[in-house]
Scaffold this active site. Structure first.
Site, PDB file in Angstrom:
ATOM      1  N   LYS A  81       0.825  -1.212   0.000  1.00 36.75           N
ATOM      2  CA  LYS A  81       0.000   0.000   0.000  1.00 36.75           C
ATOM      3  C   LYS A  81       0.864   1.268   0.000  1.00 36.75           C
ATOM      4  CE  LYS A  81      -3.843   1.998   2.635  1.00 36.75           C
ATOM      5  NZ  LYS A  81      -4.738   1.719   3.782  1.00 36.75           N
TER       6      LYS A  81
ATOM      7  N   GLU B 269     -10.601   6.500   5.190  1.00 33.41           N
ATOM      8  CA  GLU B 269     -10.593   5.618   6.362  1.00 33.41           C
ATOM      9  C   GLU B 269     -11.153   6.291   7.617  1.00 33.41           C
ATOM     10  OE1 GLU B 269      -6.537   4.256   6.404  1.00 33.41           O
ATOM     11  OE2 GLU B 269      -6.830   3.157   4.536  1.00 33.41           O
TER      12      GLU B 269
ATOM     13  N   ASP C  45      -5.414   6.698  14.356  1.00 32.87           N
ATOM     14  CA  ASP C  45      -5.265   5.384  13.714  1.00 32.87           C
ATOM     15  C   ASP C  45      -3.812   4.919  13.798  1.00 32.87           C
ATOM     16  OD1 ASP C  45      -5.030   3.198  12.030  1.00 32.87           O
ATOM     17  OD2 ASP C  45      -6.155   4.080  10.374  1.00 32.87           O
TER      18      ASP C  45
HETATM   19  P1  ADP Z   1      -2.919  -1.567   9.258  1.00 34.36           P
HETATM   20  O1  ADP Z   1      -3.953  -0.511   9.371  1.00 34.36           O
HETATM   21  O2  ADP Z   1      -1.541  -1.001   9.053  1.00 34.36           O
HETATM   22  O3  ADP Z   1      -3.241  -2.606   8.263  1.00 34.36           O
HETATM   23  P2  ADP Z   1      -3.790  -2.861  11.739  1.00 34.36           P
HETATM   24  O4  ADP Z   1      -4.768  -1.859  12.158  1.00 34.36           O
HETATM   25  O5  ADP Z   1      -4.281  -4.179  11.323  1.00 34.36           O
HETATM   26  O6  ADP Z   1      -2.768  -2.290  10.685  1.00 34.36           O
HETATM   27  O7  ADP Z   1      -2.770  -3.056  12.965  1.00 34.36           O
HETATM   28  C1  ADP Z   1      -1.788  -4.020  12.964  1.00 34.36           C
HETATM   29  C2  ADP Z   1      -0.910  -3.803  14.180  1.00 34.36           C
HETATM   30  O8  ADP Z   1      -1.710  -3.938  15.370  1.00 34.36           O
HETATM   31  C3  ADP Z   1       0.204  -4.803  14.281  1.00 34.36           C
HETATM   32  O9  ADP Z   1       1.412  -4.148  14.614  1.00 34.36           O
HETATM   33  C4  ADP Z   1      -0.245  -5.684  15.437  1.00 34.36           C
HETATM   34  O10 ADP Z   1       0.858  -6.254  16.152  1.00 34.36           O
HETATM   35  C5  ADP Z   1      -0.984  -4.696  16.299  1.00 34.36           C
HETATM   36  N1  ADP Z   1      -1.894  -5.351  17.239  1.00 34.36           N
HETATM   37  C6  ADP Z   1      -2.894  -6.200  16.958  1.00 34.36           C
HETATM   38  N2  ADP Z   1      -3.477  -6.636  18.083  1.00 34.36           N
HETATM   39  C7  ADP Z   1      -2.818  -6.045  19.119  1.00 34.36           C
HETATM   40  C8  ADP Z   1      -2.938  -6.099  20.545  1.00 34.36           C
HETATM   41  N3  ADP Z   1      -3.833  -6.864  21.141  1.00 34.36           N
HETATM   42  N4  ADP Z   1      -2.083  -5.341  21.276  1.00 34.36           N
HETATM   43  C9  ADP Z   1      -1.152  -4.588  20.679  1.00 34.36           C
HETATM   44  N5  ADP Z   1      -0.993  -4.488  19.350  1.00 34.36           N
HETATM   45  C10 ADP Z   1      -1.805  -5.221  18.579  1.00 34.36           C
HETATM   46 MG    MG Z   2      -5.692   0.417   9.044  1.00 32.08          MG
END
Ligand code: ADP
Ligand code: MG
Length: 627
Positions: free
Chosen positions: A87, A186, A208
Site C-alpha cells: 500500500k 478511512e 489510527d
Molecule cells: P494496518 O492498518 O496497518 O493494516 P492494523 O490496524 O491491522 O494495521 O494493525 C496491525 C498492528 O496492530 C500490528 O502491529 C499488530 O501487532 C498490532 N496489534 C494487533 N493486536 C494487538 C494487541 N492486542 N495489542 C497490541 N498491538 C496489537
Molecule cells: Mg488500518
C-alpha cells in the site's frame, strides 16, 4: 465530505429485496471485508474463522500468487518474493518510491514509464497487481459467504491519498473483478461505524495506529456532512516499531549480539506476540529457544514494555498537536475514535485520553472499525436503507467542466477531488466585440461536450465590446460541503458577473457513473482525435470569419478579380473540409488558405498604416520617434 442523494425520490428500493454489498479495508498490514446483514454490520471471517487477512502476497510460485497468512509464513525464506506493505507504493512513481523500496529490501524493475514494479520470481509485479491479489481473496470470501450477487464494494483509502493513489486503488479493484461503489476515507469510515454521522455537528479526531503507519485526522461534521479539516501522522511509525523495540530489548537482556536476518525475523514474530499479549496480561515470557545458546526465556512486564514504547507514543501525540494546529483547533474535540490494532495497547489508550481530555470511543474492534464503516456505507449506496437516507460522499465522482469553443470540454475540477473545493479559471472572448458569453457546465470524463452530461447553462451579459481575446472572464467552480455546485463568471474590467447553482448528482447512479468512466477509458484515443479535429475546425473557422470580414471591407479595393476568385475558391475548399473527419486534410487546407491570404493581409496592413498616417507629415513622425 458532502452528501449527495442517491435514491431519487419515489425510487426507493423494494424493502425485501436486499442487495449485497461489502466494505473493504485495504490496509497496509491487514485487510478486511465486512457487510451489513439483518441490519448489522460485521466482518466476514475466513474458513478458519480469522477476520483479518494479512496484506502479504508471495510470488515464489510463478503460476500462482499466495496471499495472507501462508504468504506471511513464507516471508523469512523468500524475502524478495514476499511483498508486504505494498500500500505504501500505490500510485507512486518509481523515482518517488526508490527510497522506500530500498528500505523494504525490494528490487525494483527497470521501467521505461517510471512505474514501480517489484522484481519477483513471477516476474515484475506492480503494487496495483499485488493489491488486486489481496482484493481477489476478499472478494472470493464475500462470494463464498454471501452468494454471488455482490453489487459492489466500498473500499477505504487514507484521507491523504491523492488522485493517483486513489486511482491505483480503483484499478486494483477492477483487476480483482470488484465493482467499486465508492472510495471512502478511512477516518470517515471509522466515524460512520460509530454512527457519528447522525449527529447534528461536531469535531472528531480519528487516531489510527496500525502496523506500520500512524494517521491522525480531524474531521468536522456539519449537517450530516464530513469535512477533513486536517490530516497528519507518521508513515514510518506503528506496531512494527513496537515489535522492534521489544526485540532489541530481548537481545540486550540476553546479552547477545545481533542475530542473522532469518533469526531476527523469528525474534520479531515472538516480540509481536508478546506485545499483543501484554495488552491483556501483566507480564509475558519470551522464549529464546533456538535464538541464543544460553537463554531459555526472558520476562517482560507491562510496565517494562510501556517504558520501551513511551517515546514512540509521545511522538504520535506530537503529531496530533500539529494536526490540531493545522485544523486551527485546540484539543477540544467532541469525539475521539480509535482505529488500528495498536490502539489495543492500554498505554496508547491512556495517553490519547489524557491528550484530548476525553475517553476515546473503543467499543468497536479497532481492527474492524474501518471495514465496518465501509460496509455501512456500501449498504446505503446499494439502496438498502429506507427512503430519505443520504449518501456520504467525500470526493467528486465525475469531473466538472465547461464547454469551450468547438464543443470541447475544459475540466475545471477533476473527478475524485475531495469536496468542498473551489477552482477558478480564466477565459476570454472569441469574437471581436463579443458582449455576452454562454457558460455551459458539463460533467464527465470525455473530451467532447457531445459525449458529456450537460448540467446547466447560463449567460454572462454586459461584457464591454473589445477585440477577441482581450476580455478576461474568470469562471469559478465551487462545490460546497452539501455537494452543491455553484458556478460564477465575472468579467475583470467591468466586474459584471453572473452565477448559477447546480446540483451535480442529478440522480446519476453508480452504473451511469461507471459507464461514463468506462467510456472515457475506452474512448481515450478516439477522444484525442476528436479533440484535435475540433481544435483544427476552430482554427479554420476563425480564419474564414476573419477573411470574410476583410474581403467585405477591402476585397474590391485591394484585390484583382482573379485574386479574389482564387481566395474564395480556397475558402470553399476549407469549408468543405470542415465538415469532413480528416484532421490532416483540414490542417493542410487551412494552412494553404492562410498562405494564400498573406499578401492580402499585407496589403490591408499597408493601407491601414497609410490611413493612420494621412495628414501626419513625415517630419512630425520623425520628431515623434526621435524623442
Ligand atoms: P494496518 O492498518 O496497518 O493494516 P492494523 O490496524 O491491522 O494495521 O494493525 C496491525 C498492528 O496492530 C500490528 O502491529 C499488530 O501487532 C498490532 N496489534 C494487533 N493486536 C494487538 C494487541 N492486542 N495489542 C497490541 N498491538 C496489537
Ligand atoms: Mg488500518
Amino acid at each position: 465530505m458532502a452528501l449527495l442523494q442517491i435514491a431519487e425520490p419515489g425510487q426507493s428500493p423494494v424493502p425485501h429485496q436486499v442487495k449485497l454489498a461489502v466494505g473493504i479495508d485495504l490496509g497496509t498490514t491487514n485487510s478486511l471485508v465486512a457487510t451489513v446483514r439483518g441490519g448489522r454490520a460485521a466482518v466476514l471471517p475466513d474458513e478458519q474463522g480469522a477476520p483479518m487477512l494479512p496484506s502479504v502476497v508471495n510470488y515464489s510460485d510463478p503460476s500462482a500468487a499466495v496471499v495472507g497468512r501462508t504468504a506471511q509464513a513464507m516471508s523469512s525464506e523468500h524475502p524478495a518474493d514476499t511483498l508486504i506493505s505494498v500500500k505504501r507504493f500505490m500510485g507512486r512513481g518509481r523515482e518517488d518510491a526508490n527510497e522506500d523500496a530500498a528500505r523494504a529490501h525490494y528490487q525494483l524493475a527497470d521501467d521505461a514509464a517510471g512505474m514501480v514494479r517489484f522484481v519477483t520470481a513471477a516476474g515484475p509485479v506492480s503494487p496495483v497487481e499485488a493489491s488486486a491479489e489481496i482484493l481477489r481473496v476478499l472478494h472470493q470470501r464475500a462470494i463464498d459467504t454471501l452468494g454471488d450477487e455482490l453489487q459492489g464494494a466500498v473500499i477505504t483509502v487514507p484521507a491523504y491519498f491523492d488522485e493517483s493513489q486513489r486511482q491505483a486503488t480503483k484499478d486494483a479493484a477492477t483487476l480483482a473483478g470488484l465493482k467499486v461503489l465508492r472510495l471512502l476515507n478511512e477516518p470517515t469510515a471509522a466515524a460512520v461505524a460509530y454512527g457519528l454521522d447522525s449527529a447534528e455537528q461536531g469535531v472528531i479526531a480519528v487516531y489510527d495506529l496500525g502496523g506500520g503507519t500512524f494517521d491522525i485526522s480531524i474531521l468536522r461534521l456539519h449537517q450530516g456532512v464530513f469535512e477533513v479539516l486536517a490530516t497528519g501522522g507518521d508513515t514510518a511509525l506503528g506496531g512494527d516499531d513496537f515489535d522492534a523495540a521489544v526485540a532489541d530489548w530481548v537481545l540486550q537482556e540476553s546479552g547477545s549480539q545481533a542475530l542473522q536476518p532469518g533469526l531476527y525475523r523469528t525474534l520479531q514474530a515472538r516480540a509481536r506476540a508478546a506485545k499483543e499479549q501484554l495488552s491483556d496480561a501483566e507480564s509475558v515470557s519470551i522464549s529464546l529457544d533456538g535464538l541464543v545458546d544460553s537463554g531459555a526465556a526472558v520476562v517482560l512486564t507491562r510496565a517494562g514494555f510501556e517504558s520501551l514504547i513511551q517515546p514512540l507514543v509521545k511522538q504520535t501525540l506530537r503529531a496530533c498537536r500539529r494536526c490540531l494546529r493545522d485544523a486551527q483547533l485546540d484539543t477540544d474535540v467532541d469525539n475521539v475514535v480509535m482505529v488500528g490494532g495498536s490502539t489495543r495497547i492500554p498505554l496508547v489508550r491512556e495517553a490519547v485520553a489524557e491528550f484530548f481530555s476525553r475517553d476515546p470511543l473503543l467499543d468497536i474492534d479497532p481492527d474492524q472499525v474501518v471495514a465496518v464503516g465501509a460496509a455501512i456505507q456500501a449498504d446505503i449506496l446499494v439502496g438498502n436503507r429506507p427512503e430519505g437516507d443520504l449518501l456520504l460522499l467525500d470526493v467528486i465522482p465525475l469531473s466538472l467542466g465547461l464547454e469551450t469553443m468547438g464543443g470541447l470540454v475544459e475540466k475545471i475540477i477533476p473527478r475524485n477531488t475531495t469536496i468542498p473545493v473551489t477552482r477558478a479559471q480564466e477565459f476570454t472572448t472569441f469574437k471581436d466585440g463579443q458582449t455576452a458569453l454562454v457558460v455551459h457546465i458539463v460533467q464527465g470524463e470525455r473530451e467532447l461536450v457531445a459525449d458529456s452530461r450537460s448540467l446547466a447553462r447560463f449567460e454572462l451579459r454586459g461584457i464591454p465590446p473589445m477585440v477577441a481575446g482581450a476580455a478576461r472572464i474568470q469562471v469559478t467552480f465551487q462545490v460546497d460541503a452539501d455537494g452543491l455546485l455553484n458556478v460564477s463568471a465575472r468579467e475583470a474590467a467591468t466586474g459584471v458577473q453572473s452565477a448559477v447553482t447546480v446540483k451535480p448528482s442529478f440522480g446519476l447512479n453508480d452504473e451511469q457513473i461507471s459507464a461514463m468512466l468506462q467510456a472515457s477509458f475506452s474512448h481515450a484515443e478516439q477522444d484525442k482525435q476528436a479533440r484535435q479535429l475540433a481544435e483544427q475546425r476552430l482554427e479554420a473557422q476563425q480564419l474564414l470569419e476573419g477573411l470574410e470580414i476583410a474581403l467585405a471591407a477591402d476585397g474590391d479595393a485591394l484585390l484583382a478579380p482573379d485574386e479574389c476568385a482564387r481566395l474564395h475558391q480556397k475558402m470553399s475548399l476549407v469549408r468543405e473540409q470542415m465538415s469532413g473527419e480528416d484532421v490532416n486534410d483540414l490542417r493542410i487546407q487551412t494552412e494553404q488558405l492562410g498562405q494564400a491570404s498573406e499578401s492580402f493581409a499585407a496589403r490591408r496592413m499597408d493601407k491601414s498604416i497609410r490611413e493612420a498616417l494621412s495628414g501626419v507629415s513625415l517630419e512630425a513622425l520623425d520628431d515623434g520617434v526621435s524623442e
